[in-house]
Design an enzyme around this catalytic site. Structure first.
Site: not given
Length: 153
Positions: A49, A79, A131, A146
């Protein structure tokens, strides 16, 4: 220029002109930004989208039947930031691929970080920051993402 062409004509043009591997019935809507499209692989019946950013320098693989909502960001690089006396901006990058399974819905404003694998049949709730890996058949929400519940038994 090609990322700004609206509607189905723009989707058709992007599928013909962008150097990425893709299956059938892929729609990449307008204002989708893809870094390194040659490192992007997309399955069948995928919709990406508006306003999405796919930073594919480390490689992105997307399975079949995937819905990616508006303003999703998928990063495959970061980085380097060692405290070794060198400025951060000259330390270069680390790269890790992102893999998105089949039958996945990624809702609006989700951020997916480098190295993440999202299993099949998963849903990522709006605004989540993913993550770490996401199990198949789960709803993942929040920051950091989670598991909220299992979608299948």
């Amino acid at each position: 220029l090609i990322e700004r062409v609206p509607g189905y004509i723009g989707c058709w043009l992007r599928n013909r002109l962008l150097p990425y591997k893709h299956g059938k019935e892929v729609t990449i809507w307008d204002n989708v930004h893809i870094d390194y499209p040659s490192r992007l692989e997309v399955g069948d019946r995928v919709s990406i989208n508006r306003g999405t950013i796919l930073a594919a320098t480390g490689g992105i693989t997307i399975g079949n039947d995937v819905l990616i909502g508006p303003r999703v960001i998928v990063y495959t690089q970061n980085h380097r930031f060692e405290l070794n006396g060198e400025p951060f901006n000259v330390q270069g990058y680390s790269r890790s691929p992102v893999v998105i399974g089949s039958n996945v819905w990624i809702a609006a404003n989700v951020t997916i970080l480098p190295g993440v694998t999202i299993g099949d049949d998963a849903v990522i709730g709006a605004g989540s920051v993913v993550t770490s890996d996401v199990d198949s058949g789960t709803l993942t929400v929040g920051n950091p993402g989670r598991i909220a519940r299992r979608l299948r038994q």
